[in-house]
Each structure stands twice: as C-alpha cells, then as structure tokens.
Design an enzyme around this catalytic site. Structure first.
Site, PDB file in Angstrom:
ATOM      1  N   SER A 242       0.824  -1.198   0.000  1.00  0.00           N
ATOM      2  CA  SER A 242       0.000   0.000   0.000  1.00  0.00           C
ATOM      3  C   SER A 242       0.869   1.262   0.000  1.00  0.00           C
ATOM      4  CB  SER A 242      -0.948  -0.059   1.202  1.00  0.00           C
ATOM      5  OG  SER A 242      -2.041   0.795   1.057  1.00  0.00           O
ATOM      6  N   ASP A 469      -9.218  -4.326  -5.429  1.00  0.00           N
ATOM      7  CA  ASP A 469      -8.638  -3.661  -4.255  1.00  0.00           C
ATOM      8  C   ASP A 469      -9.471  -2.438  -3.896  1.00  0.00           C
ATOM      9  OD1 ASP A 469      -6.873  -2.214  -2.422  1.00  0.00           O
ATOM     10  OD2 ASP A 469      -5.298  -3.542  -3.143  1.00  0.00           O
ATOM     11  N   HIS A 497      -7.854  -5.777  -0.204  1.00  0.00           N
ATOM     12  CA  HIS A 497      -6.676  -4.918  -0.248  1.00  0.00           C
ATOM     13  C   HIS A 497      -5.415  -5.734  -0.024  1.00  0.00           C
ATOM     14  CE1 HIS A 497      -4.267  -1.388  -0.018  1.00  0.00           C
ATOM     15  NE2 HIS A 497      -4.139  -1.361   1.289  1.00  0.00           N
TER      16      HIS A 497
END
Length: 527
Positions: A242, A469, A497
């Site tokens: 991320s 996602d 995610h």
C-alpha cells in the site's frame, strides 16, 4: 492503504515508549485509510551481539552523513525470535547538523546462515503504520525458503510509533473530536471544519516541534538507505504494501544503485494529488459496498430486503440519520456520521471480513443502536477498552500525507469535487468530501508535487495489484508499473486490499520465486 490484515496490534513496549494515535478529518476523506497488522508485545532484554557490517564506501555516503552510515547498533532480544535496535538518522538530511532522530527497528534473523542472501525490509503501509509491532508474526507466515534467505526487518518510519514520533493531542481530546460533527457543505459548517483543522495543526506543531516538517516520504526513503548500510547490505531488498509501495518507489528513484529485489503490493500512483486519491478510493469502496450487499441479500440475518440498490439506499439513509442525530451506543458515546462511515468502511478492506458488517448494520437499522458500528470505528482508530489510543498512526498519517501531496481547499473546488464524489460513490461519497481543509491548515506545505516515478537505473521491480482492491484501486498498480522504467505487473483477480500472503497460491509462488532468485513473472501475469 495498508496490508491485507484487519486488526491493529499493540506497540513493542520493550523497544520504546508508547505513543498515541490520532485522526482529525471526515471519515475516509482527506487521507488514505490505514489499518495495521496485529502481533503481541515483545518481551525479553538479553543483549545480542551486533553483526559486523561491511565498511561503507565513502563515495556512496551523502556528505555529512558518514557517522550515521557507519553506526553499529546494539540488538536486544524482544519477542520469541526477534531482536530490536535503535538506529540514528538526521532530522534533516539536507542539514545533518540540525539534530537527529531515532528509528525503531526489529528483525527476525535468517533461519539458515548458509542460505542467507541479505535483509528484506518490510513496510506495512499507512502512512503511519508500525513496522515493528507485527513483523515477527508476519515473518512466521512466509515460505520457509524466504525465511532462510533473508533477515526479515521491520521499522517504524520517522514520525511513526516507536521511532521519534509525531505527537498532537491526548486521548480525551481525540474522543471529543470524534464525538463532534459538522456539515462542511454549509458555510457555517465549513468554517467550523477549518477552525478545527487549524486547532489540530497548531497542537501538532506545538507538541512535535521541527520533526513535523521532516516526515515526508523522501526523507523516510533516505532513512532506509541508512538502514541498508547499518544492516550490512550492498543492496536493499524490500517488500512494501500500500503506502509502502510509494515509499519503495521513492527509494528506488533516489538510490537506484542500491535497489535490489523490490516487491510493491497494492500500489499507489505517485502522480495523483489528494483529490485523485480520494476520488479513486471513494469509487473503490462504493464498489465493494455494492458487492457486500449483493452477497448479503440471500443470507439469513441480512438486514436488507429487495434489490441491491434498495439495500444501498438503506445504508445511505442510516448515514443521513447519523448526520442529523448521532445514534446512541452502549457506553454513552455517540455514533456520529463520521464514525458510522468509518465502521462501515473497515470491513470492506477484505471480503473475508464483510460478515462483521451484517450484525453491526442490523443493530443500527433495526434498533437504532450504533454500538457495533462504533466498535468497528474504535478498532479502526485503535481505541482500547480503557479509552486509550496506543500508537500514533493517525497523527502520523495526516502529517506525512500533508507533506507528500498537494491539496486544493478552494471552496468552489471542494464543492465541485463533492459533486463528482456523489456521482462516483452515491451511497457514501458525500462524506468523503472537504478533506482538503486538514492539509490546507497544516503549518508545513507539501514538499513534493504529484509526478510519476520512473526509478531509472534501479532494475526490475515487481508491482502486484488486485482487480478488486478497495484502498488502492487496481488502476494505481497499473499506473505505477507503467511509470517505472523496469516495472513488471502481477495481477490478482479478486477482492480485497493487498495480494501477497492472502491465500492466492499463484501470487505467493510468483513473489517467492522473485525474492529467492530474482526471476520475474511473464509479462502481465494474471493470477
């Protein structure tokens, strides 16, 4: 923006003191959402001999940083199989004489010294996520061959957690802030939101000092090169989830000559400003919410009836109700619309956690009781049953984002963005708006204009993206892979995610092969 797990863990108290995490913004609006991995607190204090690092070639060290690059930290046992240390870094890399900070570092050493290839530095996202609190638990889930090949290293970036940290407000003030709610769609509400942002920014400046202007991602990437040298590695091997993909891309751009095997999972697009990030996330969470309602309707206990659109309308009506009059909860704290949205969004990070939403929404919709949604919001914020907020991920999240991205807080621009948000996310987009006021009030302006990152000369970098996602939309992974001079995209078809270590054998084997042998997958591989 975070790794795939869904719970927050305690900090490592044996490595450094506790901190407090804070957040001030409309839920999900100005900044990326961050949820951390979980692990138990570290224990033990036996001293472990530090490994001898290679002598750093003077020409490779930025001028004035020789002492930082040459340091030999003392490692102490902290956990079942982990070691902790403190590593010094300059407060300001451009002015090393201005002072120094400390970085909390935790490593789990290679299980086979004969097979060891170096260190694998890991960042779990955020920004503001701790890399020390959960690294030992995360390492336990790796392929044994990866555990043999690498020392697994987690660190708290500058401003975060157990490193020299951003500090803003106390627990009681955060509770009060969460209990307040304004409507920035009105001139009066917008003025209140601006005033609240200014108070929060002033508190952060007063309680953090000069560090507040030095927690940008480029500075954190430069810290990573010090860690590389301290760990004794010529090349940095790295896995970032991320926000960690942005940090990794920044490092590769700044230090291509030291970039080893890089895995960037659930990527961010460095070319986006704050508005672009918010629009992308709002659309992705709206899509996940629609899929959740669709999956809920056939099940016993689902609080919705009729069509998917009718179920989404019920959720929007609940948010409107909480905005007009916060819902009561068991402990007396109100469920504001911001907290209702936070509780709604948290389980959407991972489809395996959608089932948390069903009883929480049933209690709110059928009984007007916000207790379960508030509990989910508390989990997001890291609020403990005693009312404390260990860590500082929310404070750090705001501080880092405000330095990394430009915002447009012109009222007309925010109103136009609000209209666009309601088009992209008709159920909850209205509450993603007007977040720009937070960074507009920040005492330190952004240090970077949004722009692509190509990491020229860094060599091959593996970017992993999931088509469903929620926090970092798939288009961002596609964009980063295309921007990088030598980027390769690995696609996971599915929801949630993050992709690595989420049960997709194809993804896990592809990443493991790359980490072990540097072998990239075939062009545009799909798992």
């Amino acid at each position: 923006m975070r790794p795939p797990e869904n719970t927050r863990g305690p900090d490592q108290r044996s490595c450094a003191r506790d901190r407090r995490r804070r957040r001030t913004r409309r839920a999900g609006s100005a900044l990326a959402l961050a949820v951390l991995l979980a692990s138990g607190p570290a224990t033990g204090a036996a001293t472990v001999a530090a490994p001898q690092t290679d002598v750093v070639v003077a020409a490779q060290v930025p001028p004035g940083l020789e002492d930082f690059y040459a340091q030999q930290p003392v490692w102490t046992a902290c956990g079942v199989a982990a070691e902790c240390a403190r590593v010094r870094a300059p407060l300001d890399h451009e002015n090393p004489a201005a002072g120094q900070i400390e970085l909390a570092v935790t490593r789990v050493v290679s299980t086979d010294p004969a097979a060891r290839q170096g260190s694998l530095l890991v960042n779990f996202g955020g920004p503001g996520g701790s890399g020390t609190a959960s690294i030992e638990a995360w390492a336990a889930g790796l392929d044994p061959r990866v555990r043999a090949a690498y020392d697994i290293v987690g660190f708290d970036p500058r401003g975060v957690g157990s490193s020299t940290a951003v500090e803003c407000i106390d627990d009681a003030t955060l509770d009060a802030m969460r209990a307040s709610s304004v409507d920035p769609d009105t001139p009066e509400g917008l003025a209140q939101a601006v005033a609240a942002a200014e108070r929060f920014a002033a508190a952060c400046a007063a309680n953090t000092g000069p560090l507040l202007g030095e927690v940008d991602t480029a500075s954190a990437a430069r810290d990573m090169d010090i860690l590389r040298a301290v760990l004794g590695d010529d090349e940095l091997h790295y896995l970032g989830y991320s926000y960690g993909t942005f940090l990794g891309a920044m490092y590769a751009d700044l230090f291509p000559q030291h970039t080893g095997r890089f895995v960037l999972d659930a990527a961010m697009d460095p070319s986006l400003d704050q508005a672009g990030v918010v629009l992308g996330q709002a659309a992705a969470f709206e899509r996940a919410l629609r899929l959740y309602v669709e999956s809920c309707l056939p099940l016993d206990g689902c609080p919705f009836e009729g069509t998917v659109d009718e179920g989404l309308a019920e959720i929007e009506a609940l948010l409107r109700q909480a905005e007009a009059q916060p819902l009561p909860t068991a402990d007396g704290r109100p469920l504001t619309v911001d907290e209702a949205l936070t509780g709604l969004i948290l389980p959407l990070y991972n489809e395996q956690n959608w089932w948390f939403l069903t009883p929480a929404l049933a209690l709110a919709l059928d009984h007007g009781d916000g207790t379960a949604l508030l509990a989910l919001a508390d989990a997001y914020h890291g609020r403990q049953p005693d009312g404390s907020y260990p860590g500082n991920s929310m404070e750090a999240n705001i501080a880092i984002n405000c330095l990394d991205r430009t915002v447009d807080a012109d009222p007309a621009a925010m109103a136009a963005m609000d209209t666009r948000l309601q088009e992209l996310a008709p159920t909850m987009g209205d509450w993603f708006s007007h977040g720009a006021v937070t960074c507009d009030a920040w005492p330190h302006g952004p240090v970077r204009e949004p722009a692509p990152i190509d990491a020229a000369g860094a060599g091959p970098i593996l970017v992993v993206g999931g088509t469903g996602d929620t926090a970092t939309p798939y288009a961002w992974s596609q964009a980063l892979a295309a921007q990088l001079e030598d980027g390769r995209l690995l696609t996971r078809v599915g929801e949630g995610h993050g992709s690595y270590l989420r049960g997709n054998r194809c993804v896990d084997e592809t990443v493991t092969t790359y980490l072990l042998a540097g072998v990239l997958p075939a062009e545009e591989r799909i798992c």
